[in-house]
Design an enzyme around this catalytic site. Structure first.
Site, PDB file in Angstrom:
ATOM      1  N   GLY A  50       0.891  -1.198   0.126  1.00  0.00           N
ATOM      2  CA  GLY A  50       0.125   0.016   0.006  1.00  0.00           C
ATOM      3  C   GLY A  50       0.991   1.339   0.088  1.00  0.00           C
ATOM      4  N   CYS A  51       0.358   2.540   0.410  1.00  0.00           N
ATOM      5  CA  CYS A  51       1.052   3.647   0.526  1.00  0.00           C
ATOM      6  C   CYS A  51       2.355   3.441   1.434  1.00  0.00           C
ATOM      7  CB  CYS A  51       0.078   4.769   1.159  1.00  0.00           C
ATOM      8  SG  CYS A  51       0.902   6.385   1.155  1.00  0.00           S
TER       9      CYS A  51
END
Length: 223
Positions: A50-51
Protein backbone atom coordinates in the site's frame (compact mmCIF):
# COMPACT_ATOMS: atom_id res chain seq x y z
CA UNK A 1 2.07 11.93 -23.84
CA UNK A 2 0.85 15.31 -22.62
CA UNK A 3 -2.61 13.85 -22.04
CA UNK A 4 -1.04 10.96 -20.12
CA UNK A 5 0.86 13.32 -17.86
CA UNK A 6 -2.27 15.36 -17.19
CA UNK A 7 -4.11 12.18 -16.27
CA UNK A 8 -1.24 11.11 -14.03
CA UNK A 9 -1.21 14.44 -12.24
CA UNK A 10 -4.96 14.38 -11.69
CA UNK A 11 -4.94 10.86 -10.32
CA UNK A 12 -1.96 11.54 -8.07
CA UNK A 13 -3.97 14.16 -6.22
CA UNK A 14 -6.16 11.44 -4.73
CA UNK A 15 -3.30 9.05 -3.94
CA UNK A 16 -2.71 8.33 -0.26
CA UNK A 17 -5.87 10.19 0.67
CA UNK A 18 -8.63 9.25 3.14
CA UNK A 19 -11.45 7.20 1.63
CA UNK A 20 -14.21 4.89 2.90
CA UNK A 21 -12.83 2.14 5.14
CA UNK A 22 -12.87 -1.18 3.23
CA UNK A 23 -12.43 -3.25 6.36
CA UNK A 24 -8.68 -3.29 6.96
CA UNK A 25 -7.89 -5.24 10.12
CA UNK A 26 -5.05 -5.82 12.57
CA UNK A 27 -4.21 -9.51 13.07
CA UNK A 28 -1.55 -10.83 15.43
CA UNK A 29 0.26 -13.16 13.05
CA UNK A 30 1.81 -16.43 14.23
CA UNK A 31 5.46 -16.64 15.19
CA UNK A 32 7.38 -18.01 12.23
CA UNK A 33 8.04 -21.74 12.16
CA UNK A 34 10.87 -21.17 9.68
CA UNK A 35 13.22 -18.81 11.50
CA UNK A 36 15.62 -16.70 9.45
CA UNK A 37 19.24 -17.74 9.78
CA UNK A 38 21.10 -14.57 8.93
CA UNK A 39 24.38 -13.46 10.46
CA UNK A 40 27.04 -10.91 9.78
CA UNK A 41 26.58 -7.32 8.64
CA UNK A 42 23.39 -5.38 8.03
CA UNK A 43 20.80 -6.95 5.72
CA UNK A 44 18.30 -5.40 3.35
CA UNK A 45 14.76 -6.45 2.41
CA UNK A 46 11.98 -4.77 0.45
CA UNK A 47 8.30 -4.69 1.39
CA UNK A 48 5.38 -3.48 -0.75
CA UNK A 49 2.11 -2.94 1.07
CA UNK A 50 0.00 0.00 0.00
CA UNK A 51 0.98 3.61 0.49
CA UNK A 52 4.65 3.66 1.46
CA UNK A 53 4.13 6.28 4.15
CA UNK A 54 2.69 3.78 6.61
CA UNK A 55 5.05 0.94 5.69
CA UNK A 56 8.02 3.19 6.33
CA UNK A 57 6.38 4.66 9.43
CA UNK A 58 6.00 1.29 11.15
CA UNK A 59 9.40 -0.13 10.25
CA UNK A 60 11.05 3.09 11.41
CA UNK A 61 9.80 2.23 14.91
CA UNK A 62 11.17 -1.33 14.94
CA UNK A 63 14.23 -2.01 17.09
CA UNK A 64 17.12 -3.15 14.94
CA UNK A 65 15.97 -1.34 11.81
CA UNK A 66 18.70 1.06 10.77
CA UNK A 67 17.02 2.59 7.74
CA UNK A 68 13.62 2.56 6.02
CA UNK A 69 13.46 4.29 2.65
CA UNK A 70 10.28 4.85 0.64
CA UNK A 71 10.53 4.23 -3.07
CA UNK A 72 9.40 2.44 -6.19
CA UNK A 73 10.20 -1.19 -6.92
CA UNK A 74 10.34 -2.54 -10.46
CA UNK A 75 9.58 -0.57 -13.61
CA UNK A 76 12.02 1.86 -15.13
CA UNK A 77 14.05 4.66 -13.63
CA UNK A 78 12.59 7.16 -16.09
CA UNK A 79 9.05 6.46 -14.85
CA UNK A 80 9.94 6.25 -11.17
CA UNK A 81 8.13 9.48 -10.30
CA UNK A 82 5.29 9.79 -7.82
CA UNK A 83 2.85 11.39 -10.23
CA UNK A 84 3.28 8.55 -12.73
CA UNK A 85 3.44 5.67 -10.27
CA UNK A 86 0.40 6.91 -8.34
CA UNK A 87 -1.58 7.07 -11.58
CA UNK A 88 -1.16 3.35 -12.08
CA UNK A 89 0.32 3.61 -15.57
CA UNK A 90 3.73 2.12 -14.65
CA UNK A 91 4.83 -1.32 -13.45
CA UNK A 92 6.19 -0.05 -10.13
CA UNK A 93 4.94 -0.84 -6.67
CA UNK A 94 5.17 1.67 -3.86
CA UNK A 95 7.64 -0.06 -1.55
CA UNK A 96 10.04 0.42 1.33
CA UNK A 97 13.65 -0.76 1.48
CA UNK A 98 14.44 -1.82 5.04
CA UNK A 99 18.00 -2.15 6.29
CA UNK A 100 18.26 -4.05 9.57
CA UNK A 101 20.67 -5.68 11.99
CA UNK A 102 19.91 -9.44 12.00
CA UNK A 103 21.41 -9.70 15.49
CA UNK A 104 18.60 -7.46 16.78
CA UNK A 105 15.64 -8.31 14.55
CA UNK A 106 15.29 -11.28 12.21
CA UNK A 107 13.76 -11.23 8.75
CA UNK A 108 10.96 -13.57 9.83
CA UNK A 109 10.12 -11.15 12.64
CA UNK A 110 9.94 -8.27 10.16
CA UNK A 111 7.62 -10.35 7.96
CA UNK A 112 5.40 -11.16 10.94
CA UNK A 113 5.18 -7.49 11.90
CA UNK A 114 4.47 -6.54 8.29
CA UNK A 115 1.45 -8.83 7.94
CA UNK A 116 0.21 -8.20 11.48
CA UNK A 117 0.06 -4.42 11.57
CA UNK A 118 1.21 -2.96 8.23
CA UNK A 119 -0.47 -4.74 5.33
CA UNK A 120 -3.63 -6.83 5.12
CA UNK A 121 -2.56 -9.94 3.14
CA UNK A 122 -6.13 -10.57 1.98
CA UNK A 123 -6.47 -7.39 -0.11
CA UNK A 124 -5.49 -7.70 -3.76
CA UNK A 125 -4.02 -4.65 -5.51
CA UNK A 126 -5.03 -2.35 -2.68
CA UNK A 127 -4.46 -1.48 0.95
CA UNK A 128 -7.01 0.46 2.92
CA UNK A 129 -8.23 3.39 0.84
CA UNK A 130 -5.52 3.04 -1.81
CA UNK A 131 -6.48 1.06 -4.91
CA UNK A 132 -4.38 -0.11 -7.85
CA UNK A 133 -1.66 -2.58 -8.79
CA UNK A 134 0.97 -0.09 -7.60
CA UNK A 135 -0.46 -0.62 -4.09
CA UNK A 136 -0.10 -4.41 -4.28
CA UNK A 137 1.17 -6.31 -1.28
CA UNK A 138 4.31 -8.37 -1.73
CA UNK A 139 7.41 -9.59 0.01
CA UNK A 140 10.50 -8.84 -2.06
CA UNK A 141 13.38 -10.94 -0.69
CA UNK A 142 16.93 -9.97 -1.57
CA UNK A 143 18.58 -13.31 -0.72
CA UNK A 144 17.91 -17.04 -0.97
CA UNK A 145 17.48 -17.22 2.81
CA UNK A 146 14.85 -14.48 2.81
CA UNK A 147 13.04 -16.22 -0.06
CA UNK A 148 12.78 -19.48 1.88
CA UNK A 149 11.48 -17.64 4.94
CA UNK A 150 8.95 -15.67 2.87
CA UNK A 151 7.56 -18.80 1.20
CA UNK A 152 7.32 -20.65 4.48
CA UNK A 153 5.54 -17.78 6.25
CA UNK A 154 2.94 -17.30 3.53
CA UNK A 155 2.18 -21.01 3.68
CA UNK A 156 1.98 -20.84 7.47
CA UNK A 157 -0.43 -17.91 7.26
CA UNK A 158 -2.70 -19.94 4.98
CA UNK A 159 -2.77 -22.83 7.47
CA UNK A 160 -3.30 -20.60 10.51
CA UNK A 161 -6.90 -19.66 9.76
CA UNK A 162 -6.34 -16.32 11.49
CA UNK A 163 -7.46 -14.30 8.48
CA UNK A 164 -11.11 -14.46 7.45
CA UNK A 165 -10.40 -14.18 3.71
CA UNK A 166 -7.90 -15.95 1.43
CA UNK A 167 -4.27 -14.86 1.54
CA UNK A 168 -3.45 -13.11 -1.74
CA UNK A 169 -0.15 -11.41 -0.86
CA UNK A 170 2.69 -12.63 -3.03
CA UNK A 171 6.44 -12.78 -3.45
CA UNK A 172 8.19 -10.76 -6.15
CA UNK A 173 11.67 -11.13 -7.55
CA UNK A 174 13.92 -8.30 -6.44
CA UNK A 175 14.43 -5.74 -9.19
CA UNK A 176 15.64 -2.17 -9.22
CA UNK A 177 14.55 -0.01 -6.30
CA UNK A 178 14.29 3.74 -6.86
CA UNK A 179 14.09 6.00 -3.76
CA UNK A 180 11.06 8.27 -3.77
CA UNK A 181 11.20 12.04 -3.74
CA UNK A 182 12.47 13.68 -0.55
CA UNK A 183 9.00 14.90 0.38
CA UNK A 184 7.92 11.28 0.88
CA UNK A 185 10.80 10.26 3.17
CA UNK A 186 10.09 10.15 6.93
CA UNK A 187 6.59 11.35 6.04
CA UNK A 188 4.85 10.05 9.16
CA UNK A 189 7.40 11.63 11.49
CA UNK A 190 7.33 14.97 9.66
CA UNK A 191 3.54 15.11 9.21
CA UNK A 192 1.90 13.66 12.35
CA UNK A 193 -1.16 15.88 11.91
CA UNK A 194 -1.82 14.89 8.29
CA UNK A 195 -5.35 13.46 8.00
CA UNK A 196 -4.13 10.32 6.20
CA UNK A 197 -1.42 9.69 8.80
CA UNK A 198 -3.86 10.12 11.67
CA UNK A 199 -6.47 7.83 10.12
CA UNK A 200 -4.34 5.08 8.59
CA UNK A 201 -0.72 5.16 9.76
CA UNK A 202 -0.73 6.20 13.42
CA UNK A 203 -3.01 3.25 14.35
CA UNK A 204 -0.48 0.87 12.75
CA UNK A 205 2.36 2.27 14.83
CA UNK A 206 0.17 2.01 17.93
CA UNK A 207 -0.60 -1.62 17.05
CA UNK A 208 3.12 -2.35 16.74
CA UNK A 209 3.68 -1.00 20.26
CA UNK A 210 0.73 -2.97 21.62
CA UNK A 211 1.31 -6.33 19.91
CA UNK A 212 5.10 -6.39 19.78
CA UNK A 213 6.45 -4.25 22.65
CA UNK A 214 9.82 -6.03 22.56
CA UNK A 215 10.29 -4.89 18.96
CA UNK A 216 8.89 -1.38 19.39
CA UNK A 217 11.11 1.67 19.65
CA UNK A 218 9.51 4.96 20.61
CA UNK A 219 12.23 6.76 18.67
CA UNK A 220 11.68 7.15 14.93
CA UNK A 221 14.66 5.90 12.90
CA UNK A 222 14.97 8.48 10.15
CA UNK A 223 16.05 7.71 6.61
Amino acid sequence: MRALLVLAGALAIVACQPAPDPGETIVAGPAAERVARETGPLKTAIFAGGCFWGVEGVFSHVRGVKSAVSGYHGGTERQARYELVASGVTDHAEAVRVTYDPALVRYDELVRIFFSVVADPTQRNRQGPDVGAHYRTALIPTSAEQLEVARAYLAQMERSGLWQRPIVAGIERAQAFFPAESRHQDFVARNPGHSYVERWDAPKVAALARLYPAHYSAAFQRG
